[in-house]
Enzyme design. Structure first.
Site, short mmCIF file in Angstrom:
data_model
loop_
_atom_site.label_atom_id
_atom_site.label_comp_id
_atom_site.label_asym_id
_atom_site.label_seq_id
_atom_site.Cartn_x
_atom_site.Cartn_y
_atom_site.Cartn_z
N ASN A 85 -0.86 -11.36 8.00
CA ASN A 85 -3.06 -9.77 8.72
C ASN A 85 -3.76 -10.36 7.89
O ASN A 85 -4.28 -10.59 6.91
CB ASN A 85 -2.03 -8.41 7.28
CG ASN A 85 -3.11 -7.36 7.40
OD1 ASN A 85 -3.15 -6.58 8.83
ND2 ASN A 85 -3.64 -7.42 6.93
N GLU A 86 -4.42 -10.28 8.51
CA GLU A 86 -5.99 -10.56 8.05
C GLU A 86 -6.35 -11.14 7.39
O GLU A 86 -6.71 -11.70 6.28
CB GLU A 86 -6.77 -9.28 7.74
CG GLU A 86 -6.77 -8.00 8.70
CD GLU A 86 -7.66 -6.57 8.23
OE1 GLU A 86 -8.13 -6.58 6.59
OE2 GLU A 86 -7.64 -5.62 8.60
N HIS A 89 0.85 -9.47 3.92
CA HIS A 89 -0.21 -8.22 4.01
C HIS A 89 -0.51 -8.03 3.08
O HIS A 89 -0.57 -7.61 2.12
CB HIS A 89 0.67 -6.74 4.66
CG HIS A 89 -1.10 -5.97 5.74
ND1 HIS A 89 -0.77 -5.11 6.39
CD2 HIS A 89 -1.75 -5.64 4.50
CE1 HIS A 89 -2.20 -4.43 6.65
NE2 HIS A 89 -2.77 -4.83 5.44
N GLN A 119 0.92 -1.40 -0.17
CA GLN A 119 0.20 0.23 -0.46
C GLN A 119 0.71 0.58 -0.02
O GLN A 119 0.47 2.55 -0.31
CB GLN A 119 -0.86 0.12 1.04
CG GLN A 119 -2.16 -1.29 1.08
CD GLN A 119 -3.22 -0.70 2.08
OE1 GLN A 119 -2.59 -1.90 3.57
NE2 GLN A 119 -3.94 0.03 2.60
O1 IFM Z 1 -6.49 -0.30 3.63
C1 IFM Z 1 -6.71 -1.79 5.19
C2 IFM Z 1 -5.57 -2.91 5.85
O2 IFM Z 1 -4.92 -3.09 4.65
C3 IFM Z 1 -6.08 -4.42 6.37
N1 IFM Z 1 -7.38 -3.33 6.97
C4 IFM Z 1 -8.00 -2.83 6.76
C5 IFM Z 1 -7.28 -1.87 6.42
C6 IFM Z 1 -8.51 -0.54 5.45
O3 IFM Z 1 -9.67 -1.19 4.95
#
Ligand code: IFM
Length: 409
Positions: free
Chosen positions: A153-154, A110, A18
Site C-alpha cells: 500500500n502507498e 499496509h 488500523q
Molecule cells: O489511513 C490512511 C491509509 O492507511 C492510507 N491512505 C490514506 C488513509 C487516510 O490518511
C-alpha cells in the site's frame, strides 16, 4: 450515465493495523505513544475478531467488495517462522467474504512490518527484498480464488516513513541517545498523518522508492508463479495542479512523489489509485493547503475533484493500465459532508471513465472509523465504532454508497 466496466467493484477498504487491534509484533506498535500527542492503536476496532460483522455490514448495504490486509507481523512473528494459525485466520476472512458475496481485495503490506524486520534494517536493509518475497510466498497458499492482490500500500508514503525513521535514528545517534534505544531493541517510526501534512511532509527518497519497486517486483513474481490473482500495488496520488509557469516543477515533483511508483507498476495487472485532496505546485514547490473552514479533519483542502485528476494522471503514466480506486474518502465528523464529497468524487471519476480511463472499481476509505496512524480523531468511516464496546453504528453514508452502486450497475 457513464457505462462502467462489467463487474465493476463497489465497496470499501481497511488496513490491518488500523482496525484489528493488538498488533503486538509490528514496528508501528513499538513506536506508538513515543511521540508527543501520539495515541496508541490498542484494541483498535477489534476487527481481528469482528471481521464477519464488518463484512456483513458491507454486504447488507448492497456493496460487493472488501479490501482488507494480511498482517506480516502476525504471519511471520520471527524470521522464517510462519504461523499456520494466522494463515488460517486470514483464510477464514477470505472465505467469509466469499460466503457473503463480497469480492476480497487483499493487501499484503499496509505500512506496518514485523519489528524484527525493522530492527534488521527494514526496507533499506540488505535482506529487505528477499524477506518480502519470502513473506509473499508464505501467504500465497491462502490466496486461492482471490482475484485481486495488492503487494504494498502507498509505497510512496512508505518511502517517506522510512526516510523519516532513518533521519530520526541518525539524529538520535548524533545526540548519543540512539545507543541506549538500540540496546533496548527499540525502533522508532515517526507518526505519519498520511493525508494531513502539517507541517509539510518531506518528499519520498528516490533510493528508498527504488528499493520498494524492487520488493514489489519480487513479490509479484513469486505470486505469479503460485496463484492466478491479478497483482498490483496502490499509489497515493497528490493530484498536483501547476500554477502558471510551474509545469516543469510539477513534472519534477510528480516523478518523485508518484511516477516512480506508477512506472514501477508496469507489467502489473492493475494499479490502485488512492486520492483524497489536491495541491497546487508553484515555482518553489508544493504549496501547503491553505487554512480554510472547509478543510478536512486532517488539514487538507476539500477537493473531491482530486479523484478525477488522480485517475487521469495514473492512466496517462501507466499507458492505460486497468485501475482500481482502492481508497478515496474524507476525514469529517459530518456524514452529510462525506456523502457530498463522495457524490462529487464519483462524478469526477465517471467523467474520467467517459474520457477513456479503464477503471474497474471504487473502494471507499474507509469502512470503519479507525486508527489514523497515531490519532483517533480523524474519522473517515462509513461506520462509527464505539471505542469502549466496539459496537458498530452504520452512518447514512454506508446506505448511500450502496444505493449509489445500485443505480450505477
Ligand atoms: O489511513 C490512511 C491509509 O492507511 C492510507 N491512505 C490514506 C488513509 C487516510 O490518511
Amino acid at each position: 450515465m457513464t457505462e462502467l466496466a462489467p463487474g465493476f467493484l463497489w465497496g470499501a477498504s481497511t488496513a490491518p493495523h488500523q482496525i484489528e487491534g493488538n498488533n503486538l509484533g509490528s514496528d508501528f506498535w513499538a513506536s506508538e505513544g513515543r511521540m508527543p500527542g501520539m495515541e496508541r492503536s490498542g484494541d483498535a476496532c477489534d476487527s481481528y475478531h469482528r471481521y464477519r460483522e464488518d463484512m456483513q455490514l458491507l454486504a447488507d448495504a448492497g456493496l460487493g467488495a472488501y479490501r482488507f490486509g494480511v498482517e506480516w507481523a502476525r504471519i511471520e512473528p520471527v524470521p522464517g517462522m510462519v504461523s499456520r494459525a494466522e494463515l488460517a485466520h486470514y483464510r477464514r476472512m477470505i472465505d467469509t467474504a466469499f460466503e457473503l458475496g463480497l469480492t476480497p481485495v487483499v493487501t499484503l503490506h499496509h505500512f506496518t512490518s514485523p519489528l524484527w524486520f525493522a530492527q534488521e534494517g527494514g526496507w533499506v536493509g540488505d535482506r529487505a527484498v528477499e524477506r518480502f518475497r519470502a513473506y509473499a510466498a508464505a501467504v500465497s497458499p491462502i490466496l486461492d480464488g482471490v482475484e485481486w492482490v495488492v503487494t504494498m500500500n502507498e509505497p510512496n508514503m512508505l518511502a517517506i516513513m522510512v526516510g523519516m525513521a532513518q533521519a530520526m535514528q541518525n539524529q538520535a545517534m548524533q545526540n548519543q541517545v540512539g545507543e541506549n534505544q538500540q540496546a533496548a531493541g527499540e525502533w522508532q517510526s515517526p507518526t505519519v498523518d498520511t493525508e494531513g501534512p502539517r507541517p509539510q511532509l518531506p518528499a519520498p527518497d528516490v533510493k528508498i522508492g527504488e528499493r520498494l519497486v524492487e520488493a514489489h517486483h519480487a513479490a509479484r513474481e513469486v505470486l505469479r508463479e503460485r496463484i492466478g490473482a491479478k497483482v498490483g500495488w496502490t499509489v497515493a496520488n497528490r493530484a498536483f495542479v501547476a500554477r502558471p509557469g510551474a509545469e516543469e516543477k510539477k513534472r519534477e515533483l510528480e516523478y518523485i512523489w508518484e511516477d516512480l511508483y506508477l512506472e514501477g507498476a508496469r507489467g502489473d495487472d492493475f494499479v490502485g489509485v488512492q486520492s483524497y485532496s489536491s495541491q497546487w505546485v508553484g515555482p518553489d514547490g508544493i504549496e501547503p493547503h491553505p487554512q480554510h473552514p472547509d478543510n478536512t479533519l486532517v488539514g487538507t483542502a476539500y477537493r473531491p475533484d482530486a479523484l478525477g485528476i488522480a485517475v487521469r494522471h495514473t492512466a496517462e503514466v501507466t499507458g492505460g493500465m486497468p485501475i482500481l480506486v482502492t481508497e478515496n474518502g474524507i476525514a469529517t465528523r459530518d456524514d452529510t459532508r462525506r456523502i457530498a464529497y463522495t457524490g462529487e468524487a464519483l462524478r469526477h471519476l465517471e467523467a474520467a471513465i467517459a474520457d477513456g480511463a479503464d477503471v474497474r472499481g471504487y473502494l471507499h476509505w474507509s469502512l470503519l472509523d479507525n486508527y489514523e496512524w497515531g490519532h483517533w480523531e480523524p474519522t473517515f468511516g462509513l461506520v462509527e465504532v464505539d471505542r469502549e464496546t466496539f459496537e458498530r453504528r452504520p452512518k447514512p453514508s454506508l446506505a448511500w454508497l450502496g444505493q449509489a452502486a445500485r443505480v450505477r450497475n
